[in-house]
Scaffold this motif. Structure first.
Motif, PDB file in Angstrom:
ATOM      1  N   VAL A  41       0.852  -1.194   0.000  1.00 23.65           N
ATOM      2  CA  VAL A  41       0.000   0.000   0.000  1.00 23.65           C
ATOM      3  C   VAL A  41       0.885   1.240   0.000  1.00 23.65           C
ATOM      4  O   VAL A  41       1.751   1.385   0.851  1.00 23.65           O
ATOM      5  N   THR A  42       0.667   2.074  -0.984  1.00 19.16           N
ATOM      6  CA  THR A  42       1.455   3.313  -1.089  1.00 19.16           C
ATOM      7  C   THR A  42       0.475   4.493  -1.142  1.00 19.16           C
ATOM      8  O   THR A  42      -0.731   4.300  -1.241  1.00 19.16           O
ATOM      9  N   CYS A  43       1.058   5.665  -1.090  1.00 19.13           N
ATOM     10  CA  CYS A  43       0.176   6.834  -1.166  1.00 19.13           C
ATOM     11  C   CYS A  43       0.787   7.923  -2.031  1.00 19.13           C
ATOM     12  O   CYS A  43       1.994   7.965  -2.241  1.00 19.13           O
ATOM     13  N   SER A  44      -0.082   8.784  -2.534  1.00 15.81           N
ATOM     14  CA  SER A  44       0.367   9.952  -3.298  1.00 15.81           C
ATOM     15  C   SER A  44      -0.053  11.189  -2.533  1.00 15.81           C
ATOM     16  O   SER A  44      -0.966  11.133  -1.710  1.00 15.81           O
ATOM     17  N   ALA A  45       0.641  12.277  -2.817  1.00 19.94           N
ATOM     18  CA  ALA A  45       0.340  13.481  -2.030  1.00 19.94           C
ATOM     19  C   ALA A  45       0.550  14.748  -2.835  1.00 19.94           C
ATOM     20  O   ALA A  45       1.390  14.806  -3.734  1.00 19.94           O
ATOM     21  N   GLY A  46      -0.245  15.731  -2.498  1.00 18.33           N
ATOM     22  CA  GLY A  46      -0.064  17.079  -3.046  1.00 18.33           C
ATOM     23  C   GLY A  46      -0.038  18.017  -1.861  1.00 18.33           C
ATOM     24  O   GLY A  46      -0.715  17.765  -0.873  1.00 18.33           O
ATOM     25  N   PHE A  47       0.740  19.064  -1.907  1.00 20.44           N
ATOM     26  CA  PHE A  47       0.808  19.934  -0.731  1.00 20.44           C
ATOM     27  C   PHE A  47       0.884  21.405  -1.115  1.00 20.44           C
ATOM     28  O   PHE A  47       1.240  21.752  -2.243  1.00 20.44           O
TER      29      PHE A  47
END
Ligand code: C2E
Ligand code: MG
Ligand code: MG
Length: 768
Positions: free
Chosen positions: A457-463
């Motif tokens: 399980v991985t995740c993506s992100a915007g900030f």
């Protein structure tokens, strides 16, 4: 009258008799002694007896006289008194009344007072006594009587009686009355008031008890609260007062600062008004150690104490624990995500606003990171919803860890989370979000090993940064979401917000909408730019250049909207319009007998790769009645470099129809002249970028010169774009360029203006 009274009254007579008796005995006794001496003694004794007897008679006479004078004097005094008074005999034979008394008896001055016994009976009746017990008043007891007359208010008189004279025949009494009406009225009002007060106090105490409200009062000059019974129970104290410091110690530690603020405020407040606006504090109070804290609302305001003129701050203490519990439940339901038990979107928006305000007012900075679990729906489907929920909960737990120190974590939607972390650096730690995301991923990979061996399980992100990346919290959040969306589903994607990229994309998407509306509203118009023969400057052709003129009159450059139209597929409709309009216009000019010219139109790759393009063009030409040799299609290098075979095939088909083919913007792409050789071109358009510097740039001169020579060798004509100066035209002429297009000979212009230019040129040629 008692026997003792008789005895006392006759005591002097008794003493006198005893004395005479004794003298007689002495006289008899002295008879036994010699005659002379005894005779003298006997005479003396006799004299003594007679003298004593006379003395007693005198005293008695005096006493009688004296006493009768006192009664008369007293009668006089009584008559002069302005309070009711009377003298009376116990056998009812005598009655002296004064004027005040006559008023009570109802006797006027002129009236004959009448029988004293009748009057006394009437008087005693009015006094509320009977003749029998009238004498009771003699024992010093005060008798009160109520005199009531019709239409008049009651009069209260207290009577007291003293003995004036007492003898065998009877007694004489003096009775005086004191009017106590005012006193009685006052007493009655006081009693009524006291009863009312007592009732009101008990009502107040009862309502306090029923309402469960405790009262706290303090004078601003004293550091002490005066507390009501209820408040004592709330505070767990016995005394009626509690010092501020003791009160403070009973508060929850988190509420003490609030209380300190309140104290500062009441101590330092400028008091201009008699009373201030009510305010409310919400405090937790611990009545006794070991018991739970209870929530109270302290609703207070300030008034001036009438007695002292000093400000007094008073308020009601109301138990609001139940309301707080309800609030907590409501807050839990409204602000908590059920699955992960971290904050939900509502709470995020609320907390985010506060954080944003803090940043604006205190100069703080935060990073807002929007995180998405990669391919969550697939994981959910393959691993089951239970495991899916577990992944969400684990992820929430990881985020909570990073939000512990003044941060915030929330689940926004299915697998969409938000983490807000503070940035304490002065200049802004741009790497902070990246470091945090990497740590989260690391934690996730460990969770994967523990729980989901087969699932990575991985995740993506915007900030985005708060407050610099948005005018409000909502906008900063949207910008972080935008940065995430830029990844378009890429795995383990991570991107910060970039305002420039955002602006471009937003304006493009807005333009897409506007563009399709513009097609429907026919907001396009064609402008025509002359292409002239380099030697004699005659117009030999026109390039149709599209213009988008919005309803408000603003003109949008094709450089902006053509690429968008190409991307969205709207270009085919635009190209169709250009083809029909430009051909129809050229046909009109030809019909007007103006010098025939070649009409050039720009072709986009979408147009060129259409299968039935030849048929479409043939139909248009037939419709407008124009020969194909007067139509030129301008293609770009990029377009021509796509599918080479198809390009060549398509171009040959067009050429076979008699249509001219020009290579536009030549020199800007990567196509070589040898490649160009493969294409059935009729014209090469040298890009404006070579022409701009041609007067000074020798390299540009050499390139342009070489291209013209090679083109000539291939029997391809050449035209230079963007010629603005005579000098440029001169150089190009020397180099053997065939045609020129540029502002020097005319900017793109509306059809009527172009027509005038063409008409003028036709007349000149006819004149020659
Ligand atoms: P293009 O086909 O190379 O058109 C020439 C562009 O250069 C035109 O810009 C023209 O106004 C400009 N130009 C001509 N002479 C001069 C000059 O002396 N100085 C300067 N500074 N500029 C000059 P325009 O009209 O803005 O068009 C830009 C581009 O948009 C065109 O480049 C063409 O690629 C595209 N375009 C224009 N109309 C259409 C159309 O109807 N269909 C398609 N597919 N593309 C079009
Ligand atoms: Mg062109
Ligand atoms: Mg061009």
């Amino acid at each position: 009258m008692s026997w003792w009274g008789d005895f006392k009254r006759n005591l002097p007579l008794l003493a006198e008799l005893i004395f005479v008796g004794i003298c007689y005995q002495i006289f008899r006794y002295t008879l036994r002694f010699p005659e002379d001496a005894l005779f003298v003694l006997q005479c003396f004794l006799l004299f003594m007896v007679i003298a004593t007897f006379i003395f007693v008679l005198i005293i008695r006479a005096y006493r009688r006289r004296h006493t009768s004078v006192g009664i008369y004097r007293l009668c006089e005094m009584v008559l002069n008194l302005d309070v009711p008074a009377f003298i009376w005999a116990n056998d009812f034979s005598t009655l002296y009344t004064n004027q005040a008394m006559d008023e009570i008896l109802g006797i006027s001055e002129s009236e004959d007072p009448g029988d004293s016994a009748v009057l006394l009976n009437s008087l005693f009746y009015k006094m509320g006594l009977t003749p029998r017990n009238a004498e009771e008043t003699l024992s010093g007891k005060t008798v009160r009587s109520v005199l009531s007359e019709e239409g008049m208010s009651n009069r209260y008189i207290s009577w007291s009686t003293t003995v004036m004279k007492q003898n065998r025949n009877g007694s004489l009494y003096f009775t005086i009355g004191y009017e106590t009406t005012e006193l009685m009225d006052a007493k009655q009002s006081l009693t009524a008031y006291a009863q009312e007060l007592a009732a009101s106090e008990s009502r107040y105490a009862l309502s306090m008890k029923l309402s469960g409200i405790g009262i706290l009062l303090c004078e601003s000059v004293h550091d002490v609260y005066y507390v009501s019974d209820e408040a004592k129970a709330f505070l767990g104290i016995d005394k009626n007062e509690i010092s501020f410091s003791d009160f403070r110690m009973k508060l929850h530690p988190d509420d003490r600062v609030l209380f300190d603020d309140y104290l500062n405020q009441i101590r330092n407040a400028e008091r201009t008004d008699a009373s201030s606006k009510p305010r409310t504090l919400e405090l937790r109070i611990l009545a006794e150690p070991g018991k739970p804290y209870v929530w109270y609302s302290y609703h207070y305001h300030e008034n001036l104490l009438y007695a002292t003129g000093r400000p007094i701050i008073g308020g009601a203490l109301i138990d609001i624990t139940n309301e707080k519990l309800k609030d907590a439940t409501i807050e839990r339901l409204a602000f908590l995500d059920e699955t992960t038990e971290i904050a939900n979107r509502n709470k995020l928006m609320q907390e985010g606003e506060l954080i944003y305000q803090r940043c604006r007012t205190m100069g703080a900075a935060y990073w807002i990171i929007v995180l998405d679990i990669d391919r969550f729906h697939i994981i959910n489907d393959s691993a089951g919803y239970e495991n899916g929920d577990k992944i969400l909960r684990n992820f929430a737990k990881i985020l909570s860890k990073y939000s512990m120190h003044n941060g915030f974590a929330a689940r926004v939607s299915a697998d969409n989370f938000v983490l807000i972390v503070p940035d304490y650096t002065e200049d802004g730690d741009d790497d902070l979000p990246v470091r945090t995301i990497e740590r989260i991923r690391m934690d996730m990979s460990q969770q994967n090993v523990q729980d989901f061996h087969s699932l990575a399980v991985t995740c993506s992100a915007g900030f985005a940064r708060i407050p610099t990346d948005g005018d409000s919290f909502t906008q900063a959040l949207e910008h972080a979401e935008f940065a995430l969306a830029m990844g378009k589903g890429e795995l383990s994607y991570m991107m910060g917000y970039d305002a420039t990229v955002h602006r471009e994309i937003v304006s493009q998407s807005e333009m897409e909408k506007e563009l399709s509306a513009a097609i429907a509203n026919r907001e396009f118009q064609l402008y025509y730019q002359p292409k002239v023969e380099i030697e004699n400057k005659q117009i030999i052709g026109a390039e149709a250049l599209i213009r988008w003129i919005k309803p408000d009159g603003t003109m949008v450059s094709p450089n902006i909207f053509i690429p968008i139209a190409e991307r969205t597929g709207l270009i085919s409709q635009i190209s169709r319009f250009v083809l029909e309009e430009a051909c129809a216009q050229n046909a009109i000019w030809q019909k007007k007998q103006l010098n025939p010219i070649v009409m050039s139109i720009n072709f986009a790759s979408g147009d060129f790769y259409q299968k039935h393009i030849c048929e479409s063009i043939r139909d248009v030409l037939a419709d407008v009645g124009m020969e194909s040799k007067w139509l030129e299609l301008e293609l770009t290098e990029r377009l021509a470099m796509g599918d080479v075979d198809f390009t060549v095939q398509q171009m040959n088909a067009l050429r076979d129809m008699g249509i001219l083919l020009a290579m536009d913007d030549f020199g800007t792409g990567y196509s070589s002249l040898s490649y160009i050789q493969l294409l059935p071109l009729t014209l090469l358009k040298l890009d404006r970028s070579f022409i701009i510097e041609i007067e000074t740039d020798t390299v540009a001169q050499e390139i342009v010169s070489a291209v013209i020579k090679i083109a000539k060798s291939m029997r391809i004509e050449t035209i230079a774009e963007g010629v603005e100066f005579e000098g440029q035209a001169e150089i190009l002429k020397r180099m053997g360029c065939d045609y020129i297009q540029g502002y020097l000979y005319g900017k793109p212009m509306p059809a009527d203006e172009f027509e005038r230019r063409l008409a003028a040129q036709t007349v000149k040629l006819e004149e020659l």
